[in-house]
Write an enzyme that holds these catalytic residues in place. Structure first.
Site, PDB file in Angstrom:
ATOM      1  N   SER A   1      34.724 -15.249 -26.239  1.00 17.58           N
ATOM      2  CA  SER A   1      33.914 -14.460 -25.250  1.00 17.58           C
ATOM      3  C   SER A   1      34.792 -15.267 -24.094  1.00 17.58           C
ATOM      4  CB  SER A   1      32.822 -14.393 -25.638  1.00 17.58           C
ATOM      5  OG  SER A   1      32.309 -13.652 -23.650  1.00 17.58           O
TER       6      SER A   1
ATOM      7  N   TYR B   1      37.700 -12.185 -19.958  1.00 18.58           N
ATOM      8  CA  TYR B   1      37.210 -10.927 -18.642  1.00 18.58           C
ATOM      9  C   TYR B   1      38.064 -11.106 -16.997  1.00 18.58           C
ATOM     10  CZ  TYR B   1      32.934  -9.587 -20.947  1.00 18.58           C
ATOM     11  OH  TYR B   1      32.396  -8.374 -21.441  1.00 18.58           O
TER      12      TYR B   1
ATOM     13  N   THR C   1      39.644  -7.592 -22.457  1.00 15.36           N
ATOM     14  CA  THR C   1      38.888  -6.755 -22.230  1.00 15.36           C
ATOM     15  C   THR C   1      38.819  -5.667 -20.377  1.00 15.36           C
ATOM     16  OG1 THR C   1      36.812  -7.509 -23.410  1.00 15.36           O
ATOM     17  CG2 THR C   1      36.239  -6.151 -21.817  1.00 15.36           C
TER      18      THR C   1
ATOM     19  N   LYS D   1      41.876  -4.435 -25.188  1.00 17.39           N
ATOM     20  CA  LYS D   1      40.256  -4.362 -25.875  1.00 17.39           C
ATOM     21  C   LYS D   1      39.016  -2.993 -24.796  1.00 17.39           C
ATOM     22  CE  LYS D   1      35.808  -6.613 -27.675  1.00 17.39           C
ATOM     23  NZ  LYS D   1      34.817  -5.138 -26.730  1.00 17.39           N
TER      24      LYS D   1
ATOM     25  N   HIS E   1      32.726  -0.741 -26.531  1.00 20.04           N
ATOM     26  CA  HIS E   1      32.226  -2.549 -26.107  1.00 20.04           C
ATOM     27  C   HIS E   1      30.335  -2.107 -26.510  1.00 20.04           C
ATOM     28  CE1 HIS E   1      32.788  -5.249 -22.622  1.00 20.04           C
ATOM     29  NE2 HIS E   1      31.701  -6.160 -23.173  1.00 20.04           N
TER      30      HIS E   1
HETATM   31  C1  FNR Z   1      29.367  -8.119 -26.153  1.00 18.43           C
HETATM   32  N1  FNR Z   1      30.778  -7.420 -26.266  1.00 18.43           N
HETATM   33  C2  FNR Z   1      31.453  -8.314 -25.518  1.00 18.43           C
HETATM   34  N2  FNR Z   1      32.675  -7.802 -25.110  1.00 18.43           N
HETATM   35  C3  FNR Z   1      33.991  -8.654 -24.222  1.00 18.43           C
HETATM   36  O1  FNR Z   1      34.546  -8.630 -24.300  1.00 18.43           O
HETATM   37  N3  FNR Z   1      33.370  -9.889 -24.281  1.00 18.43           N
HETATM   38  C4  FNR Z   1      31.968 -10.741 -24.102  1.00 18.43           C
HETATM   39  O2  FNR Z   1      31.615 -11.177 -23.684  1.00 18.43           O
HETATM   40  C5  FNR Z   1      31.287  -9.370 -24.614  1.00 18.43           C
HETATM   41  N4  FNR Z   1      29.583  -9.804 -24.342  1.00 18.43           N
HETATM   42  C6  FNR Z   1      29.110  -9.093 -25.724  1.00 18.43           C
HETATM   43  C7  FNR Z   1      27.516  -9.510 -25.971  1.00 18.43           C
HETATM   44  C8  FNR Z   1      27.386  -8.824 -26.654  1.00 18.43           C
HETATM   45  C9  FNR Z   1      25.288  -8.904 -27.170  1.00 18.43           C
HETATM   46  C10 FNR Z   1      27.076  -7.333 -27.360  1.00 18.43           C
HETATM   47  C11 FNR Z   1      26.224  -7.542 -27.965  1.00 18.43           C
HETATM   48  C12 FNR Z   1      28.795  -7.418 -27.635  1.00 18.43           C
HETATM   49  C13 FNR Z   1      31.066  -6.520 -27.054  1.00 18.43           C
HETATM   50  C14 FNR Z   1      31.391  -6.773 -28.606  1.00 18.43           C
HETATM   51  O3  FNR Z   1      32.924  -7.076 -27.959  1.00 18.43           O
HETATM   52  C15 FNR Z   1      32.208  -5.525 -29.149  1.00 18.43           C
HETATM   53  O4  FNR Z   1      32.486  -4.665 -28.280  1.00 18.43           O
HETATM   54  C16 FNR Z   1      30.254  -5.003 -29.242  1.00 18.43           C
HETATM   55  O5  FNR Z   1      29.936  -6.074 -29.814  1.00 18.43           O
HETATM   56  C17 FNR Z   1      30.899  -3.893 -30.939  1.00 18.43           C
HETATM   57  O6  FNR Z   1      29.652  -3.421 -30.971  1.00 18.43           O
HETATM   58  P1  FNR Z   1      28.262  -3.870 -31.904  1.00 18.43           P
HETATM   59  O7  FNR Z   1      29.871  -4.893 -33.270  1.00 18.43           O
HETATM   60  O8  FNR Z   1      28.209  -5.293 -31.622  1.00 18.43           O
HETATM   61  O9  FNR Z   1      27.821  -2.322 -32.499  1.00 18.43           O
END
Ligand code: FNR
Length: 394
Positions: A142, A165, A191, A268, A292
């Site tokens: 990330s 991002y 993203t 994404k 997300h």
């Molecule tokens: C995320 N997600 C996320 N996505 C992204 O593109 N950059 C990020 O920094 C983050 N940070 C983030 C933190 C936390 C704590 C979570 C739970 C999620 C989204 C992540 O990439 C992904 O899309 C989801 O987590 C997928 O869903 P599940 O597997 O958590 O249900």
């Protein structure tokens, strides 16, 4: 009472609390926190992670937006799909491996980019990098990593991807892309679904303002802060909204990113066939179907529901990855049967990290891989190329 008994009693008390049980039962009822080897599926890591982390760290990981309808729906949607397994097929030589953008990985399960792994374990993303490399899969790092991206890149030799991002400023964004390239990240995942801070009530109740821990600081951001430069005002601020990404996040931005990146770029956050078609038209190298993890737009659909529409729009021109709610090998198999190339998991590796550090994250990935292998074996599919829509009863 000695110290050992006191600790045992404390964990017993926590493990027996109705709040904890409402979330997920611990796998045994002795009141002791089970050891890593005793856990039989990835759900069982969550209550232990919850026990071990400060409340606001756990809530940051667990939370969805508003009523958390999409969060629940991400799971429920899998229950509507069943298998049509084939029998008397030789599956004695199972092979789950695949090659993505030139890199061979052991299974179609990747670590989704998630912010601030330092909230779950002190070594943060370095621990995750080693866990992912141990199961020979890709970690998507990330932008909001708690460790500098250069350190994570150097943590293992296994290929890694970088999640971007775009923002809040363009110069800082290009600087970040260049740093990721210079450090050897093989692919950029941009993203696009998180343009505003979303309404995450668990965070508001814990009085956490920033939705993402800092860690992605760029030269540009530091300079702006030091010089006290304000961000350009937008109409959104009139409505009390807090923009998080570059102000004009549109296809022109993507075209520019694609030109500058010189690496494969995946988008994404795609949830419709229309956007998937545009992604192909604008030269995206892949899409990640994602809501997300239900953290931005409430009532976004479960990704498994919209996957067929996106697979059909993409028409095999680029890989389609998917995330949001994947917790079982059978969930992964369903997505593969609907045409996904691979699946990413967000919270499960964080539960593993929070519960048992690096070993926990590794075990979570291993459990998912084993479950997928078993499901493929029992469904009569010896390798990924044998999996198609005929495996499903919708
Ligand atoms: C995320 N997600 C996320 N996505 C992204 O593109 N950059 C990020 O920094 C983050 N940070 C983030 C933190 C936390 C704590 C979570 C739970 C999620 C989204 C992540 O990439 C992904 O899309 C989801 O987590 C997928 O869903 P599940 O597997 O958590 O249900």
């Amino acid at each position: 009472m000695n110290r050992r008994e006191a600790i045992k009693g404390y964990f017993g008390l926590l493990a027996g609390s109705p709040l904890l049980r409402a979330q997920q039962d611990l796998p045994n009822s002795t009141g002791l926190v089970p050891g890593l080897e005793e856990l039989v599926n990835v759900f069982e890591f969550e209550p232990i992670c919850r026990l071990r982390l400060p409340r606001q760290n756990y809530d940051f990981i667990a939370g969805g937006v508003d009523n958390e309808w999409s969060l629940r729906h991400n799971r429920e949607a899998f229950d509507r799909i069943m298998f049509r397994p084939r029998m008397l097929v030789d599956t004695s030589n199972l092979d789950l491996s695949l090659t993505l953008f030139g890199d061979k990985i052991s299974c179609p399960i990747l670590v989704a980019p998630t912010a601030g792994h330092g909230l779950a374990t002190p070594e943060g993303e370095l621990a995750t990098a080693r866990a992912a490399a141990a199961v020979e899969t890709i970690q998507i790092l990330s932008t909001t990593s708690s460790q500098p991206l250069e350190k994570v890149a150097a943590a293992t030799k296994f290929p890694k991807w970088f999640q971007l991002y775009p923002g809040p400023d363009l110069e800082g964004t290009w600087e970040r892309v260049q740093r990721a390239k210079d450090s050897g990240f093989k692919t950029i995942v941009v993203t696009v679904d998180a343009g505003y801070s979303s309404h995450r009530e668990r965070l508001l109740r814990n009085r956490v303002r920033a939705q993402v821990p800092s860690g992605a600081s760029t030269q540009q951001a530091r300079r702006r802060r030091e010089e006290g430069e304000a961000e350009a005002p937008t109409r959104a601020s009139v409505y009390g909204l807090n923009t998080t990404l570059v102000h004009k996040l549109d296809w022109n931005f993507f075209d520019e990113l694609k030109k500058r990146a010189g690496l494969p770029v995946l988008i994404k956050g795609i949830l419709t066939g229309e956007d998937a078609e545009l992604a192909v038209k604008h030269g995206a190298d892949g899409v990640v179907v994602s809501n997300h993890g239900a953290r931005y737009l409430e009532y976004a659909p479960a990704t498994i529901e919209v996957l067929p529409e996106i697979v059909s729009a993409v028409n095999k021109k680029i890989p389609v990855l998917i995330d949001s709610g994947f917790r079982r090998g059978t969930d992964v198999l369903k997505a593969l049967a609907l045409g996904a190339t691979a699946v990413c998991v967000g919270r499960p590796p964080l539960w593993g990290l929070g519960a048992f550090g690096e070993a926990g994250a590794k075990r979570v990935l291993e459990l998912l891989r084993t479950e997928l292998a078993l499901a493929m074996g029992l469904a009569g599919k010896a390798n990924l190329s044998k999996i198609d829509r005929s495996l499903l009863r919708m």
